[in-house]
Design an enzyme around this catalytic site. Structure first.
Site, PDB file in Angstrom:
ATOM      1  N   ASN A  32      67.577  34.123  51.910  1.00  0.00           N
ATOM      2  CA  ASN A  32      68.724  34.358  52.800  1.00  0.00           C
ATOM      3  C   ASN A  32      69.750  35.206  52.057  1.00  0.00           C
ATOM      4  O   ASN A  32      70.205  36.249  52.533  1.00  0.00           O
ATOM      5  CB  ASN A  32      69.374  33.036  53.222  1.00  0.00           C
ATOM      6  CG  ASN A  32      68.401  32.120  53.915  1.00  0.00           C
ATOM      7  OD1 ASN A  32      67.440  32.574  54.524  1.00  0.00           O
ATOM      8  ND2 ASN A  32      68.635  30.810  53.819  1.00  0.00           N
ATOM      9  N   CYS A  34      62.460  29.286  49.508  1.00  0.00           N
ATOM     10  CA  CYS A  34      63.102  28.289  50.359  1.00  0.00           C
ATOM     11  C   CYS A  34      64.118  28.918  51.309  1.00  0.00           C
ATOM     12  O   CYS A  34      64.849  28.208  51.992  1.00  0.00           O
ATOM     13  CB  CYS A  34      63.753  27.197  49.525  1.00  0.00           C
ATOM     14  SG  CYS A  34      65.063  27.833  48.490  1.00  0.00           S
ATOM     15  N   HIS A  82      75.504  29.172  59.248  1.00  0.00           N
ATOM     16  CA  HIS A  82      75.569  27.726  59.076  1.00  0.00           C
ATOM     17  C   HIS A  82      74.935  26.988  60.249  1.00  0.00           C
ATOM     18  O   HIS A  82      74.081  26.119  60.088  1.00  0.00           O
ATOM     19  CB  HIS A  82      77.038  27.303  58.914  1.00  0.00           C
ATOM     20  CG  HIS A  82      77.211  25.840  58.780  1.00  0.00           C
ATOM     21  ND1 HIS A  82      77.449  25.021  59.854  1.00  0.00           N
ATOM     22  CD2 HIS A  82      77.107  25.036  57.705  1.00  0.00           C
ATOM     23  CE1 HIS A  82      77.521  23.773  59.437  1.00  0.00           C
ATOM     24  NE2 HIS A  82      77.315  23.755  58.133  1.00  0.00           N
ATOM     25  N   ARG A 120      69.143  21.207  44.546  1.00  0.00           N
ATOM     26  CA  ARG A 120      69.978  22.344  44.163  1.00  0.00           C
ATOM     27  C   ARG A 120      71.426  21.904  44.004  1.00  0.00           C
ATOM     28  O   ARG A 120      71.948  21.163  44.827  1.00  0.00           O
ATOM     29  CB  ARG A 120      69.914  23.432  45.245  1.00  0.00           C
ATOM     30  CG  ARG A 120      70.743  24.625  44.862  1.00  0.00           C
ATOM     31  CD  ARG A 120      70.748  25.662  45.942  1.00  0.00           C
ATOM     32  NE  ARG A 120      71.608  25.271  47.039  1.00  0.00           N
ATOM     33  CZ  ARG A 120      71.714  25.975  48.165  1.00  0.00           C
ATOM     34  NH1 ARG A 120      70.995  27.064  48.338  1.00  0.00           N
ATOM     35  NH2 ARG A 120      72.521  25.585  49.120  1.00  0.00           N
ATOM     36  N   ARG A 145      46.735  52.511  84.089  1.00  0.00           N
ATOM     37  CA  ARG A 145      47.353  51.285  83.559  1.00  0.00           C
ATOM     38  C   ARG A 145      47.567  51.362  82.063  1.00  0.00           C
ATOM     39  O   ARG A 145      46.749  51.916  81.341  1.00  0.00           O
ATOM     40  CB  ARG A 145      46.434  50.074  83.780  1.00  0.00           C
ATOM     41  CG  ARG A 145      46.218  49.695  85.202  1.00  0.00           C
ATOM     42  CD  ARG A 145      45.032  48.743  85.235  1.00  0.00           C
ATOM     43  NE  ARG A 145      44.602  48.488  86.572  1.00  0.00           N
ATOM     44  CZ  ARG A 145      44.769  47.328  87.195  1.00  0.00           C
ATOM     45  NH1 ARG A 145      45.343  46.323  86.586  1.00  0.00           N
ATOM     46  NH2 ARG A 145      44.351  47.180  88.418  1.00  0.00           N
TER      47      ARG A 145
HETATM   48  C1  PEP Z   1      68.983  31.263  50.400  1.00  0.00           C
HETATM   49  O1  PEP Z   1      69.949  31.928  50.065  1.00  0.00           O
HETATM   50  O2  PEP Z   1      67.912  31.768  50.811  1.00  0.00           O
HETATM   51  C2  PEP Z   1      69.025  29.807  50.350  1.00  0.00           C
HETATM   52  C3  PEP Z   1      67.961  29.076  50.599  1.00  0.00           C
HETATM   53  O3  PEP Z   1      70.214  29.239  50.117  1.00  0.00           O
HETATM   54  P1  PEP Z   1      71.395  29.116  51.199  1.00  0.00           P
HETATM   55  O4  PEP Z   1      70.842  29.454  52.531  1.00  0.00           O
HETATM   56  O5  PEP Z   1      71.858  27.714  51.106  1.00  0.00           O
HETATM   57  O6  PEP Z   1      72.392  30.106  50.683  1.00  0.00           O
HETATM   58 MG    MG Z   2      71.524  30.995  48.925  1.00  0.00          MG
END
Ligand code: PEP
Ligand code: MG
Length: 876
Positions: free
Chosen positions: A769, A832, A455, A617, A93
């Site tokens: 991001n 963030c 988005h 922001r 196993r």
């Molecule tokens: C990012 O780029 O990580 C961010 C928080 O901003 P957005 O996702 O609005 O570009």
């Molecule tokens: Mg960004």
């Protein structure tokens, strides 16, 4: 020294799971504490990684060591492979470091051949059992080791049952089973072109290779990615003497949990089958009886089993999931592990164990998988209905929860259908800001394109709405309101169900049930808050999101994406007027219309946060995202501006960008249109003054954040606009209001020059991001298209937009922190990007010494728990 690859069960213990896998380590531990475990040995995970390094081969050293341990095992058990007196049969196993139930392979009754089966039949006086073992072995070996499909053998069994006029396997006689074994071998030869192997050692090596190979099977790869298990870990292999549950009616096999894995209730739960082997229970060939009935059938073994359950729970101090066999009334333990459980059960068990004095609060916090909390906060599919449902396709599990409804193809339809009382799922090629109201109206969102930070994904997570994104298998025809998936055409009004946690898409209706939050949730969260160091803020753009986030424990807003405040129908018109203005006066006139709306939004955010920090922001996305696409809307705008439709079209065309993600967005908008920054500053400061005046007991300190900065002078240009405007507002209000101006760190150049930027910025917040997008050079909206191939090629193991790439992006973050702090000791730093709600990324942020992580409201509890776990782990 030569590396050791094999360990007898007597040589290991529970702490050796990295080497022995969970199953091997626990078999050793059970052996150590004197429980009845059929003996054997474990081939280590390092042997598996070596197998892959050697080009999927078991090298001579490892081979020799396995044979040495077979000999040791023969000595311990007093049985021998292929022996005519006392033959040894084993199970083989898999067992990885983290349990991966059902993902890898198992082979039972290994060691059988024509001679051995005759010996067993004669010696036991139970030929039926002997032949049952043999036919099972041929079947499993053919399926697992040689990959001859199971179905061929099942067809032969069905034909035999039909011939004999019986419905159950157990009703087949010894002769029937013997004949089946012969048929199975013929089938094997027909498919493989060779005779079925008779040498047990050859069989064993075939089985070990099959287990190693199963580490890389597609379902294991998907499971690992979903559960953050690195490919590099490999699996161990356990070779264990067989205990037979299929020797007759005084035998059986079962699986049991010491507590209910669905509710957490403290009671023995499980199933048992007489005269059967383990796979019969798992495969559902026969319907097992509840474990309580075992007490009547096998009172002695049951008594012993309940005492073993207590011993194991006390020992592991956690709910156990066990497999066992009863052979001639005698109990054998085959496995124990900390059982998988629902989130609800996990919370109850953790709290109960604390109350029972078994574990500490810190242990309880460590016990909960933060990712599981999602299921407590969002609707889920009915578990029984889900079992029967067929998966029609798979995208990215972009925002958790379950949704079921009629398909619509546009945001307008979503709104209109919802108004009629329909539940809908919005299916789009991709979503754009204009779709927000439709997204709100829908039960869930399914997109063909887009990744974890697209988005649709970001907005859906913010709303706590189920979303599956990037299902490239969908063949979309939005114009004709239909799409194809898995050979079926779906039209408007057809039912579809989507699971935003797994990314699965199902045809038709699967009922959902609402989320329930129990009292234990609050207790665990309170403990988490006690031990964490990182603060947890939220990404919230609306007062409703902010309120929800506070309910879920947010300690501030780490990101308010102000662009999301412009999409409401009444605002977008004014915003479009601003974009299409011919001169500064016209632009300011349009902005004046927006200012009071923004101000009232900000007031509501400050109110919701009650003096906790709020980072606002400035406008970020490219302007073309705001311009109208529908004929009627273009006309409306033309009329409002005293322009022709053609004039507007020319303006729209001029806003076209080849690469909008790298185009006219972020602080670049404030550089070209300072009026936007001025208006936004006024709105923030006026709102702060109002709320500060209304609540003198709070300390309102707005944090104004400039996006997409890559150069100090760029930041300073925008900062000057902010400071001049803000100071003028504050002066004329005659109030003493403190505010901060800082920047997103989301461009590699900002990381590289963070010491410069920190001289002027009061705070940094990592926008991981964009930082991931720009570090990898992967478009965040398109990466889903090719990441699958990267996983298959083992280039990357997980989506860097969901789980922070600590090696590359993480190094830039570390550099930015160090450089930033070197020139500005008071600099405070958070994150963030979407990673702020991902447990392993939160742990990294803790280690980096960030002040806070910020994530969408529904991920706040996950981040709180992950932050606590990071702190507790570090202190251990
Ligand atoms: C990012 O780029 O990580 C961010 C928080 O901003 P957005 O996702 O609005 O570009
Ligand atoms: Mg960004």
């Amino acid at each position: 020294m030569k590396k050791k690859y094999c360990y007898l069960f007597t040589e290991g213990n529970a702490n050796m799971r990295e080497l022995l896998g969970g199953k091997g380590a626990n078999l050793a531990e059970m052996t150590n504490i004197g429980l009845p475990v059929p003996q054997g040995f474990t081939i280590s995970t390092e042997a598996c990684t070596q197998y892959y390094e050697d080009g999927r081969k078991i090298n001579d050293d490892i081979m020799a060591e396995i044979m040495e341990y077979v000999a040791k095992m023969e000595e311990i058990t007093g049985k021998k492979f292929g022996d005519r007196e006392n033959p040894l049969l084993v199970s083989v196993r898999s067992g990885a470091r983290a349990s991966m139930p059902g993902m890898m392979d198992t082979i039972l009754n290994l060691g059988l051949n024509e001679d051995v089966v005759e010996v067993m039949a004669k010696k036991s006086g139970n030929p039926r059992w002997a032949w049952d073992c043999y036919r099972r072995f041929i079947q499993m070996y053919s399926d697992v080791v040689m990959e001859v499909g199971k179905k061929y053998f099942e067809q032969l069994i069905d034909a035999m049952k039909e011939k004999k006029g019986v419905t159950q396997d157990v009703e087949l006689s010894a002769d029937d089973l013997k004949e089946l074994a012969t048929q199975f071998k013929a089938e094997y030869k027909a498919k493989i072109g060779e005779d079925f192997p008779t040498d047990p050692k050859e069989q064993l090596i075939g089985a070990v290779k099959a287990v190693f190979r199963s580490w890389d099977n597609p379902r294991a790869n998907v499971y690992r990615r979903d559960n953050d298990i690195p490919y590099s870990w490999g699996t161990a292999v356990n070779v264990q003497m067989m205990a037979f549950g299929n020797m007759g009616d005084d035998c059986g096999t079962g699986v049991a949990f010491t507590r209910d894995p669905a509710t957490g209730e403290k009671k023995l739960m499980g199933e048992f089958l007489t005269n059967a082997q383990g796979e019969d229970v798992v495969a559902g060939v026969r319907t097992p009886m509840p474990i309580s009935q075992m007490a009547e059938k096998f009172p002695e073994a049951f008594k012993q089993f309940t005492s073993v359950c207590k011993i194991l729970e006390d020992h592991y101090r956690d709910m156990q999931d066990m497999e066992f066999t009863v052979e001639n009334q005698k109990l054998y333990m085959l496995q124990t592990r900390n059982g998988k459980r629902t989130a609800k059960a996990a919370l109850k068990i953790a709290c109960d164990l604390v109350d029972e004095g078994m574990i500490s609060e810190k242990d309880a916090v460590l016990m909960i998988d933060p990712r599981n909390l999602d299921t407590l906060l969002h609707p889920q599919f009915d578990a029984n209905a889900l079992k029967k449902a067929e998966v029609a396709g798979r995208g990215l599990g972009a925002s958790p929860g379950a949704a079921c409804g009629k398909i619509v193809f546009s945001a307008e339809d979503a709104k209109a259908w919802k108004a009629k009382g329909e539940k809908v799922v919005l299916v789009r090629l991709e979503t754009s800001p204009e779709d927000i109201e439709g997204m709100k109206a829908a039960e869930g969102i399914l997109t063909v394109r887009g990744g974890m930070t697209s988005h649709a994904a970001v907005v859906a997570r913010g709303m706590g709405k189920c979303c599956v994104s990037g299902c490239g298998d969908i063949n979309m025809d939005e114009d004709n309101k239909k799409f194809e998936l898995a050979g079926k055409t779906y039209r408007e009004g057809d039912y579809i169900s989507i699971d935003g946690s797994t990314g699965n898409i199902y045809d038709g209706i699967i009922p959902t049930s609402d989320a329930t939050i129990s009292g234990e949730f609050g207790r665990i969260m309170a403990w988490a808050d006690k031990y964490r160091v990182l603060k947890v803020r939220t990404n919230a753009d609306t007062p409703a999101d902010a309120k929800k986030a506070v309910e879920l424990g947010a300690e501030g807003i780490g990101l308010c994406r102000t662009e999301h405040m412009f999409f409401e129908a009444d605002r977008i018109a004014a915003f479009r007027e601003m974009i299409c203005a011919d001169n500064v006066e016209q632009r300011e006139a349009a902005l004046d219309k927006i200012l009071p709306m923004q101000q009232s939004d900000f007031e509501a955010l400050f109110e919701a946060m009650q003096g906790n920090p709020v980072t606002i922001r400035f406008l970020d996305p490219p302007l073309h995202e705001f311009v109208p696409t529908e004929e009627a809307e273009i006309e409306l705008l033309a009329n409002a501006q005293g322009k022709t439709v053609d004039d507007i079209r020319v303006i729209i065309a001029s806003l076209h960008e080849f690469n909008p993600m790298l185009g006219h967005r972020g602080c670049r908008l404030s550089v070209t249109y300072p009026e936007i920054a001025k208006m936004q500053t006024r709105a923030v400061i006026r709102a702060a003054i109002k709320v500060q005046n209304d609540h003198p007991e709070w300390k309102v300190v707005p944090e104004i954040e400039v996006p997409l900065v890559g150069e100090l002078r760029e930041f300073n240009t925008v900062k000057k606009i902010v400071v001049d405007t803000a100071d003028e507002e504050i002066r004329s209000a005659g109030i003493n209001l403190k505010y901060e101006v800082g920047t997103m760190i989301e461009i590699p150049r900002a990381c590289l020059t963070a010491d410069e930027i920190a001289k002027e910025a009061e705070f940094f917040c990592f926008g991981t991001n964009d930082l991931t997008q720009m570090t990898f050079g992967f478009s965040r909206d398109d990466a889903g298209k090719f990441l699958g191939a990267y996983y298959d090629a083992k280039i990357y193991e997980s989506d860097p937009f969901a789980k922070l790439d600590q090696i590359g992006v993480g190094r830039l973050m570390k550099m930015a922190c160090e450089l930033g702090k070197s020139t500005n000791k008071a600099l405070h730093i958070g994150i963030c990007g979407e990673h702020g709600g991902d447990p392993s990324s939160v742990e990294f942020c803790h280690k980096l010494g960030l002040e806070y992580v910020s994530c969408s409201p529904f991920r706040v509890p996950i981040a709180r728990l992950a932050a606590a776990q990071a702190a507790i782990k570090e202190s251990k």
